[in-house]
Scaffold this motif. Structure first.
Motif: not given
Ligand code: NI
Length: 138
Positions: A82-100
């Motif tokens: 919540d209130h994060k930039n998925l690409n920049l702020d999360t380990v889950e989407f550092k290498q994974l495209n944050p599609t739904v």
């Protein structure tokens, strides 16, 4: 008669993302992802529906205590995304495209890791009112 029942809890989180494949040219990223490839990112109000299927406990009358489910979703999903930039702020989407699609699978795995194995788990993730995914597919 089966006592299996489904219990669903809805949660929401707001997050920014950019759809981008680093192995492609900028032109191909633009062609495939369009506005979703905006380098300045864009946001969605995600709605997550978590469905837990299990037996009704004869002593409590519960399948799962909704307070426990609420706290699990808050700890594993809302605090993380919540209130994060998925690409920049999360380990889950550092290498994974944050599609739904990929966000839904990540949410499933995070919840599955912490949910008692006696329950079946299904989730829906809405990116907009009109677009959502379901995982796993029944
Ligand atoms: Ni988007």
């Amino acid at each position: 008669m089966s006592q299996k029942i489904a219990v669903t809890r809805r949660a929401t989180f707001n997050a920014a993302h950019r759809l981008y494949n680093p192995s492609w040219s900028d032109a191909k990223n633009d062609e495939v992802f369009g506005l979703c490839n905006n380098p300045s990112f864009h946001g969605h109000n995600y709605v997550l529906e978590v469905k837990v299927i299990g037996d009704i406990d004869p002593e409590t009358g519960y399948c799962i205590d909704l307070k426990i489910l609420k706290d699990l979703i808050a700890a594993e999903i809302e605090e993380r995304f919540d209130h994060k930039n998925l690409n920049l702020d999360t380990v889950e989407f550092k290498q994974l495209n944050p599609t739904v699609e990929n966000i839904a699978v990540a949410c499933y795995q995070l919840l599955r890791n912490k949910l008692d194995a006696k329950y079946d788990l299904f989730i829906k993730l809405f990116e907009t009112d009109r677009n959502w995914v379901e995982y796993p597919v029944k």
